[in-house]
Motif scaffolding. Structure first.
Motif, PDB file in Angstrom:
ATOM      1  N   UNK A   1       2.062   3.258  -2.975  1.00 15.56           N
ATOM      2  CA  UNK A   1       1.243   4.239  -3.680  1.00 15.56           C
ATOM      3  C   UNK A   1       1.268   5.605  -3.057  1.00 15.56           C
ATOM      4  N   UNK A   2       2.008   5.761  -1.966  1.00 10.32           N
ATOM      5  CA  UNK A   2       1.965   7.037  -1.265  1.00 10.32           C
ATOM      6  C   UNK A   2       2.586   8.162  -2.065  1.00 10.32           C
TER       7      UNK A   2
ATOM      8  N   UNK B   1       0.824  -1.206   0.000  1.00  5.45           N
ATOM      9  CA  UNK B   1       0.000   0.000   0.000  1.00  5.45           C
ATOM     10  C   UNK B   1       0.855   1.252   0.000  1.00  5.45           C
ATOM     11  N   UNK B   2       1.907   1.205   0.796  1.00  8.47           N
ATOM     12  CA  UNK B   2       2.735   2.401   0.914  1.00  8.47           C
ATOM     13  C   UNK B   2       3.397   2.756  -0.407  1.00  8.47           C
TER      14      UNK B   2
END
Lengths: 253, 946
Positions: A15-16, A12-13
């Protein structure tokens, strides 16, 4: 926590750091004059410019093709003001333009005098104050047929009350070519003014004709222009809508 | 601790899907529903009958009475009694003896010596229907659960242990029900004592709706069925239907305590992103206000940036839903979103919510349910109100906390009424953190379920009024340069004049009808009045008057006013089950809802202090009508698959009287025309709502869903005759749910949502502006666990990759909008994490009163959010914790919010502003602006429930 949960978080990160459209930029701003001091006007008048100081700033670069009211949000800006020696062609660094990457298609600036939305009369910024609350201060010596006219021109370029209050006075017109993609690695911007075209249309002949030139006395006169009149209006119009400064992107001293 | 075991008659709690099992006992009329039963008990308690409410029941079990006088602590977790004692009880006490009917438990003298004290067992005064587990509908299982229930001296259920398990689903359903029961406490020698009793629940599956009941059973025919809310049937093997009172050998005694199986009105999960958040999770973490219960919804974050009187800002699954534009909210069936609101399309202020009355959140992320209407873009959230049995009664609670915050609550929930019946009033006053944040608010929520049998009604009313100051936003560079402090406000009058007030009244009545408990319908009507006024300055001093010439800017204090008068109706009908083949059966639901909104709105620029209007921006009346119809096929295909196919269509009509229309700024002489522009628009939005659910095993569900929804337009921006200008929403969802013995529930889903035309907040105008087509792709993970009956935990992680597909159309004012294809959507956090954990347990009995404690915590994390013009916001991490003790009816709790004292921005923007107009020229490039989030704070609360 289950062992695969951190993996999800890591994924997920990733996509930060998503692309957000523009990046902030800070570009060195340089200004310069044209350097010329002698100009031949109409009616065989030769103008020797002794001093030509221009108050400049603030400057806004806009994304749309028209500035003014259509530039509520600018792409980049320089909010200071500075006195430019139009007789000095060497660039002088005056600060940094701050904004974001992207296309700029128009510009607008004031000449040291801005109309603030919260004021009902124009406000002279530091640069204009240094010129006696004027946008342009010119001292020159005009000569025709041996007659000399000492000129002092003080021109104020400000927003008319019936105009677009709060908006800079000098703006790119549709005929001005200006289209640039500001990149994150932009080296610098040089704004160069050439005052000669502004002066060329000055009609000093009537003032020479008014000189009382006796046979023996030297034919000299002194002219101070600091209020609306033919010369004043000519210069003000030239500053607002006459010859444009040159925007030199990629300038690096 | 002195233990005395007695024989005690207990009710047989019978759970049935389609009908309540009727006893064969001729002497006693059948109890038709819970309320009737309760009334009967009440009558008997008043002496109208000598028949004890729990006398004459089916089974003897042991009741251990804890002598309160000794102050001994009941061992909640210990076995109820040893087998010998229980067996003895069963043998010695004949069911339905005269003594029992007198309401006295038979005495027992194990030693055969001195007479034992007179013991009166606890008596049921309020029962909560148990729900036959929906997951077992397909299998049609029967089961018997026996629970050891500890009843406090107040008659509350303070401990439940499973003595006889019938599987996790049945156990959970039985526990959930019995926790809502209330008793008249046991009495020993005239003194109320804590007691432990065993309550058996008999779960029997429903009779098939279209089939004749087997002969010889005592199932009541459907017209006689009590208030079971049965919506559709499950296949049931005939053999299991025959689970009659006789079958357990206590038929003659099962009269008074039949518990009606209650079926949920609809199938629960339509997609992998459907979640039900129960009271245990909502209660786990402390909440500063009722609306913060929403934080328990996976992927949802709410924050306040404009004070008490302005709606929260919501973020859900890749959407910056602003004040509600992308989430359809309902509270007790009442629609909350306001169409065409001046401060944001779909404006939804949940400030009226009283946390103590929130029973459950039904969260449907994405679009897959035909009932989802306008604003269900990121999803919809139905908030149901209720107070479960353990908390019923009259509660008075006062709180005091940081920033001189006081809150007072009065909650009225009659013990003999349904869970939904309640009344609550809350008053709050605070100075607010930092400067210019004082506020007051009052809320009232009233709901009652009434009626009997197949026809019941629910009336609900909500009234709310609030006013508060707010600090607006600050430029981050000003904060960094210490020109203004983080929790302060700009010192100009135009900044200090920022405030808001709002008021709302909502009222509705809903009728629920069961036709022979096979098909059913709902009819509802509601009205609402909403008033909103906001003074807010986002940009400082960059506005000029477009109406008056020669007027200097006086500060961009924008006044927004919006007044909406709404009325609506809703109706639905679900058909009886149709079974074309032995492996397939299903139902059809049709429904419609409609609403009309009469909206008056205005937006002006006003000068602080003198309150002079120096520019007009909006002056309009909008009349909006929304009519939606839907159909929904719900089909079970073998025991492995469940398919749902729905279709929804909406007609939206608007008429706009724009009294400032055709206004041309300072360019036409007066008298050339009369200002104003009236226009109308109408359009149709429709789309499918489908889902498929596959059950390869009992514990695993695989779900896929697709739906098309819409979001209505901001009416004032419509052109005359514009057709179907709706934001089309396409939403897909694939995932799985896993249940492990009710200890762990996991859900994981990948999702996709695409909008044809999205909007984003424009601070310069203080409202939403179009930004073009957008897409969200991401995943959501949710875990819920209850490893022990007194421990609850929930975790959700949501990832969203939200991008702009097409830049917004250029306008004269914004020839090159600050967006480009493929860029990340502004304000949307890619990652949202929420964790809730709580524990609540009785520890001891002190002076005859149970003493317990609770602890809880909630953690919210938002990853950095992309902002317009190339910026990213800071991440947000907020940890809240709470601890409390209760003793008898009193509870003392201490809550700490933002324990780490994280300095965070509740919201963050990027736009041009000028807050120092007299000393410098106007900046026009975007700058980061923040509205400060609340710092560390605390709240101490003392409540009493009687």
């Amino acid at each position: 926590m289950r062992p695969w949960l951190p993996c999800i978080l890591v994924l997920c990160c990733s996509g930060c750091g998503a692309e957000t459209g523009q990046e902030p930029v800070s570009i060195p701003l340089h200004v310069a004059g044209s350097g010329g001091t002698s100009i031949v006007l109409d009616n065989d008048v030769e103008l020797q410019v002794l001093r030509a100081d221009l108050a400049f700033g603030p400057l806004y670069l806009c994304s749309g093709p028209e500035a003014g009211d259509f530039c509520e949000t600018a792409r980049a800006e320089w909010l200071d003001s500075v006195v430019i020696d139009l007789l000095d062609s060497s660039p002088a660094r005056v600060g940094r333009i701050r904004g974001s990457t992207g296309t700029v298609r128009s510009w607008m600036y004031d000449l040291g005098i801005s109309s603030l939305l919260t004021e009902t009369s124009p406000t002279a910024l530091d640069a204009a104050q240094a010129l006696g609350n004027a946008s342009l201060l010119v001292e020159a010596l005009a000569e025709r047929d041996g007659a000399e006219l000492s000129l002092t021109l003080r021109v104020v370029v400000d927003q008319a009350p019936e105009g677009e209050w709060g908006v800079p006075v000098v703006r790119r017109s549709r005929s001005d070519e200006f289209d640039h993609e500001i990149r994150a690695d932009e080296q610098g911007l040089l704004v160069r003014f050439d005052a000669a075209p502004w002066f060329r249309g000055l009609d000093l002949a009537p003032y020479f004709e008014e000189l009382d030139c006796g046979d023996d006395a030297p034919c000299r006169g002194e002219l101070v222009i600091d209020a609306p009149g033919p010369l004043y209006n000519h210069l003000r119009l030239a500053l607002e809508a006459g010859a444009r400064p040159v925007f030199d992107w990629g300038f690096s001293p | 601790m002195q233990l005395t075991c007695i024989n005690l008659d207990l009710p047989l709690a019978r759970i049935q899907k389609s009908a309540v099992s009727m006893p064969s006992t001729p002497q006693t009329p059948p109890i038709r529903n819970t309320k009737q039963a309760a009334r009967g008990q009440h009558d008997r308690a008043l002496g109208r009958s000598c028949h004890c409410a729990i006398a004459g029941c089916c089974t003897f079990v042991c009741c251990c009475l804890f002598t309160s006088a000794l102050g001994a602590a009941p061992d909640v977790g210990a076995p109820v009694a040893d087998e010998s004692t229980e067996a003895s009880g069963k043998q010695e006490a004949p069911a339905g003896s005269e003594r029992e009917r007198e309401g006295e438990a038979p005495t027992q003298d194990p030693a055969g010596a001195a007479p034992t004290p007179q013991l009166t067992p606890p008596r049921v005064t309020h029962r909560v229907d148990a729900v036959y587990p929906p997951d077992l509908e397909r299998s049609g299982q029967a089961g018997r659960v026996e629970l050891d229930v500890t009843v406090s001296t107040e008659g509350r259920v303070v401990g439940v242990d499973v003595a006889l398990s019938a599987g996790a689903e049945f156990d959970t359903a039985a526990i959930a029900a019995v926790r809502g029961w209330r008793f008249e406490p046991a009495v020993r020698d005239g003194v109320q004592v804590a007691s432990r009793i065993r309550v058996p629940f008999e779960f029997t599956p429903p009779a098939p709706a279209s089939e004749t009941l087997p002969s010889g059973t005592q199932e009541s025919p459907s017209p006689q069925a009590p208030s079971s809310k049965v919506e559709h049937e499950s296949p049931t093997p005939p053999a299991t239907q025959a689970q009659t009172p006789e079958a357990d050998g206590h038929a003659q005694d099962a009269v008074d305590v039949v518990v009606h199986g209650r079926r949920e009105p609809r199938t629960e999960h339509r997609s992998a992103s459907d979640f039900r958040i129960g009271r245990d999770v909502i209660d786990a973490a402390p909440r500063t206000e009722g609306a913060e219960a929403l934080r328990a919804a996976p992927g949802l974050y709410i924050g306040r940036s404009e004070g008490l009187a302005v709606a929260h800002r919501y973020m859900l699954r890749g959407f910056d839903a602003d004040h509600g534009q992308d989430i359809e909210f309902r509270v007790g069936g009442l629609p909350i979103n306001l169409p065409a609101h001046i401060h944001g399309q779909g404006y939804a202020d949940l400030g009226f919510l009283i946390g103590e009355t929130v029973a459950e959140l039904e969260v449907s992320e994405g679009v897959s349910d035909p009932r989802q209407g306008d604003f269900a873009v990121a999803g919809s959230i139905d908030i149901s109100l209720g107070v479960e049995g353990e908390r019923r009664g009259v509660t008075v609670k006062s709180s005091y906390g940081a920033f001189d915050t006081t809150r007072h609550l009065a909650l009225w929930a009659p013990v003999l009424e349904a869970e939904e019946t309640l009344g609550a009033v809350s008053v709050l006053q605070t100075n607010g953190f930092g400067e210019n944040r004082a506020g007051q608010q009052g809320s009232g929520v009233f709901q009652q379920r009434f009626g009997e049998g197949d026809q019941t009604y629910r009336a609900i009313g909500i009234v709310h009024a609030t006013r508060s100051d707010h600090a607006g936003v600050l430029r981050r560079d000003d904060v960094d340069d210490a020109r203004v402090c983080f929790h302060c406000v700009y010192d100009q009058a135009t900044a200090r004049a920022q405030n808001a007030s709002s008021g709302r009244l909502l009222a509705g009545i809903f009728s629920d009808t069961t036709y022979g408990d096979r098909d059913n319908s709902t009819l509802g009507m509601w009205i609402g009045v909403d008033n909103f006024r906001l003074q807010s300055n986002y940009t400082g001093f960059v506005e000029h008057s477009r109406t008056l010439s020669g007027v200097a800017g006086r500060g961009d204090l924008i006044e927004q006013r919006n007044r909406t008068l709404s009325a609506g109706v809703t109706a639905r009908y679900r058909s009886p089950r149709y079974r074309p083949a032995h492996w397939a059966h299903g139902t059809l639901e049709v429904g419609a809802d409609g609403r009309i909104d009469d909206i008056e709105q205005a937006q002006n620029l006003i000068e602080a202090g003198r309150n002079e209007t120096w520019d007009q921006r909006v002056d309009a009346t909008v009349l909006g009508i929304d009519l939606g119809v839907w159909g929904d096929l719900d089909w079970v295909l073998t025991k492995y698959a469940h398919a749902r196919l729905g279709l929804r269509a909406d007609v939206l009509s608007y008429e706009v009287d724009d009294r400032l229309g055709n206004f041309v700024e300072l360019s036409r002489p007066p008298g050339s025309f009369i200002q104003g522009f009236r226009r109308s628009a109408l359009g149709l939005a429709w789309g499918p709502r489908t889902s498929v659910e596959v059950h390869p095993t009992e514990w695993l569900s695989l779900l896929a869903a697709y739906g098309e929804g819409y979001r209505s337009p901001q009416a004032r921006q419509l052109e005359d005759g514009e057709r179907a200008p709706y934001t089309k929403v396409r939403s897909g969802d694939v995932g799985a749910h896993v249940d492990w013995d009710e200890i762990v529930h996991l859900a994981a889903a990948g999702y996709y949502t695409q909008l044809s035309d999205d909007v984003a907040f424009d601070a310069a105008e203080g409202r939403l502006e179009r930004i073009g087509a957008t897409r969200r792709v991401g995943a959501v993970f949710h875990a819920y666990t209850k490893p022990l009956p007194w421990v609850t935990g929930a975790l959700s992680v949501t990832y969203a990759h939200a991008t702009l597909l097409e830049p917004p159309p250029a306008t004269a004012e914004e020839p090159q909008p600050p967006f480009k294809e493929g860029q990340a959507l502004p304000f949307v956090p890619p990652i949202v994490v929420r964790a809730d954990a709580g524990a609540k347990r009785a520890l001891a009995t002190v002076r005859g009163q149970p003493l317990g404690t609770r602890v809880g915590s909630g953690l919210s994390y938002l990853s950095p959010r992309p902002l317009p013009y190339g910026n990213n916001s800071e991440p947000v991490t907020v940890l809240d914790v709470a601890a409390g003790v209760w003793w008898g009816p009193a509870e003392l709790s201490f809550e700490l919010f933002n324990l780490l004292d994280a300095r965070y921005a509740a919201v963050e923007y990027n736009f041009a502003s000028d807050w120092d107009p007299n000393d410098d020229v106007r900046p026009r490039t975007p700058a980061r602006h923040i509205a400060a989030g609340a710092p560390f704070s605390w709240m101490l609360s003392l409540g009493v429930t009687l």
